[in-house]
Enzyme design. Structure first.
Site, short mmCIF file in Angstrom:
data_model
loop_
_atom_site.label_atom_id
_atom_site.label_comp_id
_atom_site.label_asym_id
_atom_site.label_seq_id
_atom_site.Cartn_x
_atom_site.Cartn_y
_atom_site.Cartn_z
CG ASP B 136 -2.17 0.82 1.01
OD1 ASP B 136 -2.44 1.22 -0.15
OD2 ASP B 136 -2.89 1.07 1.99
CG HIS B 143 -5.03 10.20 3.18
ND1 HIS B 143 -6.08 10.02 4.06
CD2 HIS B 143 -4.10 9.28 3.53
CE1 HIS B 143 -5.81 9.03 4.88
NE2 HIS B 143 -4.61 8.55 4.59
CD GLU B 208 -6.68 4.76 4.99
OE1 GLU B 208 -5.96 4.07 4.25
OE2 GLU B 208 -6.24 5.50 5.89
CD GLU B 210 -5.59 2.73 0.06
OE1 GLU B 210 -4.84 2.08 -0.70
OE2 GLU B 210 -5.42 2.81 1.29
CG ASP B 242 -5.97 0.35 4.03
OD1 ASP B 242 -6.01 -0.73 4.62
OD2 ASP B 242 -5.06 1.19 4.18
NE ARG B 246 -8.56 6.32 9.82
CZ ARG B 246 -7.84 6.18 8.72
NH1 ARG B 246 -6.56 5.84 8.79
NH2 ARG B 246 -8.39 6.34 7.54
CD GLN B 249 -3.59 4.55 10.88
OE1 GLN B 249 -4.81 4.50 10.74
NE2 GLN B 249 -2.78 5.07 9.97
CE LYS B 262 -4.00 2.03 7.58
NZ LYS B 262 -4.81 2.94 6.76
CB THR B 266 -7.74 -4.95 2.38
OG1 THR B 266 -6.85 -4.62 3.44
CG2 THR B 266 -7.62 -3.91 1.28
CD GLU B 383 -8.23 12.43 4.65
OE1 GLU B 383 -7.76 13.27 3.88
OE2 GLU B 383 -8.47 11.25 4.30
#
Lengths: 439, 439
Positions: B136, B143, B208, B210, B242, B246, B249, B262, B266, B383
């Site tokens: 990844d 971002h 996420e 992507e 993904d 948080r 993380q 993560k 996925t 975000e």
């Protein structure tokens, strides 16, 4: 982690009619590690090391000398990778171990079995399994402290270290068996006072002394492996050299961790030293220093604390081209116990899967570099030479800060316990080529 | 990156006798994406989406209607994964695309081909390939800046960002096709003012947005892919979610990067939108802002700058259980162009392999989260809600900071270009289960 039973296969008085096994430093009849080998012109297949020879498991499976689980295990090992055997778990490994130990120790079987043996020097070793995912941990606390103090002098051991068995995903495609030559990788490096990075061959090629952990039966996605059951998912161990480009690492690793600094090659010793072979050498996990936090319950198991570590001595040898040309042996640059792991293998497995992440048979876990607390037991040149500031001297008078072309680096490991025959892991070796890869 | 030729398969006037394809938002005859499907009671095999149906490539290969490379490509796609087809590279894909486009557009072939079509609603989609390694990246600069400012307010964009296409290795085993339910993972989290971490279900489950990049032919270990040749190694794209915890993380990611935050799951959209289908939508990579460094030579290619980006609009929809029960559509929570990638796919490939790391057919690369510079085009809830401090409101009046049980999250993507028929990627969707995984 559950300790496999001690049985007749561990009997220190048991010897083999295949004489090279008796007194063999690595592969006496008490070891019987699993691997994949090939001889010229034939397809790779499973084998068991015995002294300086290999039992051909494809031929053994065809011989009709085994029954039941042992026969099924030999059949699962007859192809070019051991994933199917790893998937069988302890039941298959134990049955095969007992049967092969019996055949190799019973002189009456010699005439039937000896034709199935291959001389190791005539065989090429391959990766023992197709590695689905490779995860590298960071459980060597002295290494974490030493490296942390070089990358982050103010903050060597991060606050999470004593709560989490820190790990990250590595590259599976570039794992190779012992003996694969190392090409010096290209990449970006940036001096602290430089305005911009440079691209070119690494100036700080290093090794990392690690143990590799082979996953046996996996877990389904979404179903964590409780720490008390971790042992059932571990097939065995190997040596692992996590070659590292320290200049690339320092520049690239934030915020997502090491990438090109590590993924150009990882070397492993080709034999899976099984959980059963390691049973006599299991020891208590060293107590945490006073003041360290007690791990969260999902990481704690009394039985794992009682015998979740290994009585294993690791050693690193370096031989320059000048030394090799002069017929000299490797110079020992590190030697120390594997007990310098802050977390056990069972804790690694329980943590890895606590979120539901699925392990699969043939996955490989690295422990991270295992350094001792003393200066003669460090697991990387970055630590030994303090990032190149304190070169070591070889017996030839040559100096080294990091690895140079023509250098050969070899990892070895030996298990010892009172009342048992010592076993070894074989070699994990790599020769640094003089030229780098194409720019 | 080399742009594939525009040929008759891109003709905007070409239509199919399979009527649902004409005007189809995702799968008109100009798209022809590759996937692996199964119908009840039968083994998975390769297919090509056309409107709301699928061409069964196993049946097509058996039909003797194709010749040469097209037939070899269909045979390579007849099994349960597309790795062999990906390995063939553009030659196989182009031949198959031209042949299938011809068969599906020629009314004279309808009677022969229609029996080989399956209704998509009757089929289950699988991963299109066995994914050897998953990497990844982190090329969405908005971002990276947004997340960086939450994790490191003083230092949002690290000094390496504009020199290196930052990437890390992800977990291949837990990648699943669109439609797989999401179990809320357990893990460690620690509040900044807490003395010790807690273990339990994530409180900050996020998505996420992507793109995924499918690797075609790989490179040998030690042989980098020059940027000018990167295009030959890319088979196509998909959408990738993904999923991220948080709170885990923030606590785990130093110093080695994301891991349990993560690797629990996925999700990818199941169709490979081929490099050939994407050819009309290639655009120039946006110029770097004044003052940004010029990339090192191994990361620079004029042709790649000229047409290495994609005219692609990404969109994220969220539908709560209340909304679903009321028959409401998903609420759009983000929409933006894919051109917010600071690095191109070719730059990602050239960097990944510059140290000799080997890619293999069927490897998957993620771009990292693609956020726009504007608040309506952000690619994660972290975000959008500024780490939970600014909830969003759904049309039902429900509020969200992070994902809750019963929420369904869907990613979509559409390519548009003047003079060409638009194509879509299909859906990448996941429903958050109410219960978490077992503790």
């Amino acid at each position: 982690m559950t300790r496999p039973a001690i049985d007749e296969t561990h009997d220190p008085l048991r010897t083999s009619w295949s004489e090279s096994a008796n007194g063999h430093g690595c592969f006496p009849i008490q070891n019987l590690p699993l691997g994949i080998f090939s001889v010229a012109g034939d397809t790779p297949r499973g084998g068991i090391a015995i002294g300086d020879r290999i039992v051909d498991l494809k031929a053994l499976a065809a011989s009709q000398l085994l029954q039941g689980d042992a026969q099924r295990a030999a059949q699962a090992a007859a192809g070019p990778c051991l994933n199917a055997l790893l998937e069988m778990g302890a039941q298959g490994r134990v049955a095969l171990r007992k049967a092969v130990s019996g055949l190799l120790s019973n002189p009456d079987q010699r005439s039937e079995i000896e034709p199935l043996l291959i001389t190791q020097s005539a065989a090429a070793m391959h990766l023992p399994a197709k590695i689905g995912d490779y995860t590298d941990f960071y459980v060597g606390i002295h290494h974490a402290t030493n490296i942390g103090s070089l990358f982050r002098p103010d903050n060597p051991l991060l606050p999470n270290y004593k709560h989490i068995p820190i790990g990250y995903h590595g590259r599976a495609s570039s794992i190779r068996p012992s003996g694969t030559a190392i090409r010096r990788p290209n990449g970006q490096r940036k001096a602290p006072d430089a305005d911009a990075p440079l691209f070119g061959p690494t100036q700080k090629l290093d090794y990392e002394l690690e143990l590799g952990v082979w996953v046996g039966p996996g877990n389904a996605l979404g179903q964590p492996i409780p720490i008390g059951e971790a042992g059932a998912h571990i097939a065995g161990l190997c040596l692992l050299n996590d070659w590292s480009a320290r200049d690339f690492q320092a520049w690239e690793y934030q915020p997502l961790g090491p990438f090109l600094a590590k993924n150009f090659l990882t070397t492993i010793s080709p034999w899976i030293i099984t959980a059963e072979a390691l049973a006599p050498f299991r020891i208590a996990q060293p107590a945490r220093p006073d003041g360290d936090p007690r791990p969260l319950p999902y990481l704690w198991d009394d039985a794992d604390q009682a015998h979740g570590a290994l009585g294993l001595t690791l050693e690193v040898g370096l031989r320059s081209k000048v030394m090799a040309d002069a017929g000299m042996d490797a110079h020992r640059i590190g030697r120390g116990p594997a007990s310098n792991m802050y977390w056990t293998v069972a804790q690694m497995v329980a943590h890895h899967t606590c979120n539901g992440c699925n392990l699969q048979a043939g996955d490989l876990l690295g422990t991270g570099t295992i350094s001792a607390s003393t200066s003669d037991g460090l697991g990387s040149l970055m630590e030994i030479t303090r990032n190149g500031s304190a070169p070591i001297e070889l017996p030839t008078g040559e100096k080294r800060t990091f690895l140079e072309g023509g250098d050969e680096l070899t990892l070895t490991a030996t298990c010892e316990a009172d009342g048992f025959v010592s076993i070894g892991f074989g070699e994990c070796t790599g020769l640094i080529q003089n030229g780098g890869i194409a720019l």
